[in-house]
Design an enzyme around this catalytic site. Structure first.
Site, mmCIF file in Angstrom:
data_model
loop_
_atom_site.group_PDB
_atom_site.id
_atom_site.type_symbol
_atom_site.label_atom_id
_atom_site.label_comp_id
_atom_site.label_asym_id
_atom_site.label_seq_id
_atom_site.Cartn_x
_atom_site.Cartn_y
_atom_site.Cartn_z
ATOM 1 N N SER A 1 0.830 -1.192 0.000
ATOM 2 C CA SER A 1 0.000 0.000 0.000
ATOM 3 C C SER A 1 0.874 1.256 0.000
ATOM 4 O O SER A 1 1.764 1.400 -0.835
ATOM 5 C CB SER A 1 -0.945 -0.041 1.206
ATOM 6 O OG SER A 1 -1.896 0.989 1.183
ATOM 7 N N ASP B 1 -8.345 -5.019 -6.178
ATOM 8 C CA ASP B 1 -7.722 -3.967 -5.372
ATOM 9 C C ASP B 1 -7.774 -2.640 -6.134
ATOM 10 O O ASP B 1 -7.180 -2.523 -7.211
ATOM 11 C CB ASP B 1 -6.274 -4.348 -5.060
ATOM 12 C CG ASP B 1 -5.595 -3.356 -4.133
ATOM 13 O OD1 ASP B 1 -6.252 -2.381 -3.701
ATOM 14 O OD2 ASP B 1 -4.403 -3.565 -3.825
ATOM 15 N N HIS C 1 -7.685 -5.139 -0.982
ATOM 16 C CA HIS C 1 -6.419 -4.420 -0.885
ATOM 17 C C HIS C 1 -5.468 -5.089 0.090
ATOM 18 O O HIS C 1 -4.263 -4.883 0.024
ATOM 19 C CB HIS C 1 -6.667 -2.974 -0.458
ATOM 20 C CG HIS C 1 -5.424 -2.151 -0.346
ATOM 21 N ND1 HIS C 1 -4.455 -2.109 -1.339
ATOM 22 C CD2 HIS C 1 -4.949 -1.348 0.653
ATOM 23 C CE1 HIS C 1 -3.476 -1.317 -0.962
ATOM 24 N NE2 HIS C 1 -3.740 -0.853 0.234
#
Length: 396
Positions: free
Chosen positions: A198, A267, A364
């Site tokens: 991320s 995602d 995600h």
């Protein structure tokens, strides 16, 4: 007569170029015509291991339980008996919320200096991070300057970078550079290995460019990395790592790229910030096409170029087409899977509604494991699920 001859020669050259595929101008070299898009079991095992290493980084921070020496935590540290913790860092919520750790992997077959960059805990912070305006990108230590070792930096022309990601790296740099310089000096044969999830993937990408300017040769793997900057920055990063691949003996010997950007079909973060804001994706994507945990080797694909339509960029194109054709809250997503449906989000935080922001809670985090939970044994959803112990040091 001479003019007529020149015209005739020009026409003949054009015909030959078209028929025999001789380029009339220099084009970027690509290998997607003959490239094998499959992922080997060895690469699959390596990526799975790196996913566990970045998951450990979530033990660092305000809500984490910490990592203790030699290499102990309540998460997956027990999987790595040959690891030695060097240091951890936490810049704090007011300083871009960057956390992670540096460790030494003293394995005989694959010695490494590991730098793991944690993502953000807060879903609101994630969206806010993705909403920041770009700024000029200046490679370390500055255009036309040299670092302390005399290494000349490469200029990045017309490059802009997401200012939040860049600020996070600038805040992180003084926390880890002294430890890394010492580790590299003591263990010059260890491979500098960066891993991030991320926001941590974005910071790892920017850090890797600085490390190249230091004369180091990092090997980078990111999961759910957002778009870093504009087309100029993307081209600069691709060029730097293409050059690095040709010069780094480790990357050449393992037949592996030095930068792997892992994405997931559901995602939304690799598609953010949006193209409408001037952001682009860079190359060396590895795409997980299976929505649910856990993927198999056949669910991963090596992608071509910066935005392969068969990979995450294709998911964005599909979502854009659906949004254009319908304005419903819940619509069918064609060409992706039987009986699958896609939720079209409302336009929040200025992000176009085609992005599935609700998947920040789920997809995600789903990279081989459900990342981001520093609890004993990992996510309870993963208990009882084990991958085969494949060798990660064989060629791909």
């Amino acid at each position: 007569m001479r003019a007529g001859s020149r015209i005739l020669l020009t026409l003949l050259y054009s015909l030959v170029s078209t028929s025999w595929c001789f380029p009339t101008s220099q084009a970027p070299l690509t290998d997607h015509v003959t490239r094998n898009h499959s992922v080997s079991p060895q690469l699959f095992a390596e990526l799975e291991e790196l996913a566990r290493l970045v998951d450990i980084s979530y033990c660092v921070g305000l809500t984490g339980t910490g990592i203790q020496k030699p290499f102990e935590c309540v998460s997956r540290c027990g999987d790595f008996n040959d690891f030695e913790l060097v240091t951890t860092w936490n810049t704090g919520q007011l300083m871009s919320d960057s956390c992670g750790y540096v460790a030494l992997a003293h394995t005989v077959s694959n010695p490494r200096i590991i730098v793991a960059f944690r993502g953000t805990y807060s879903i609101a912070n994630t969206v806010a991070d993705l909403s920041t305006m770009p700024q000029e990108y200046i490679p370390y230590p500055g255009d036309g300057d040299s670092d302390s070792n005399g290494t000349k930096t490469q200029a990045c022309d017309n490059c802009t970078v997401h200012s939040g990601f860049y600020r996070s790296w600038l805040n992180t740099r003084p926390h880890i550079l002294p430890a890394l310089e010492s580790a590299v000096a003591k263990h010059p044969d260890y491979v500098l290995t960066l891993v991030g999830h991320s926001l941590g993937g974005a910071v790892a990408g920017l850090a890797s460019l600085d490390f190249l300017a230091h004369g180091w040769f990092p090997r980078v793997t990111t999961f759910g990395e957002p778009r870093l900057g504009n087309d100029g920055l993307v081209r600069f990063l691709d060029w730097r790592f293409q050059s690095e691949d040709s010069n780094n003996a480790y990357a050449s010997s393992s037949k592996s790229k030095a930068y792997r950007r892992v994405t997931h079909i559901d995602d939304p973060v690799p598609l953010l910030p949006p193209q409408e804001w001037g952001f682009r994706m860079h190359a060396e994507e590895i795409y997980i096409s299976k929505p649910e945990l856990s993927p198999d080797v056949g669910d991963l694909r090596r992608c071509d170029g910066d935005e392969d339509p068969h990979c995450i960029a294709g998911a964005e194109a599909t979502a854009a087409a659906v949004q254009s054709a319908a304005g419903a809250v819940m619509v069918d997503e064609p060409g992706v899977g039987k009986d699958r449906r896609m939720r079209v989000e409302s336009d929040m935080w200025g992000v176009p509604p085609r992005y599935k922001l609700w998947q920040l809670f789920f997809a995600h985090r789903d990279y081989f494991w459900r990342l981001g939970l520093c609890i004993p044994g990992g996510d309870p959803h993963d208990w009882g699920r084990e991958y085969p112990q494949l060798g990660i040091n064989d060629s791909e």
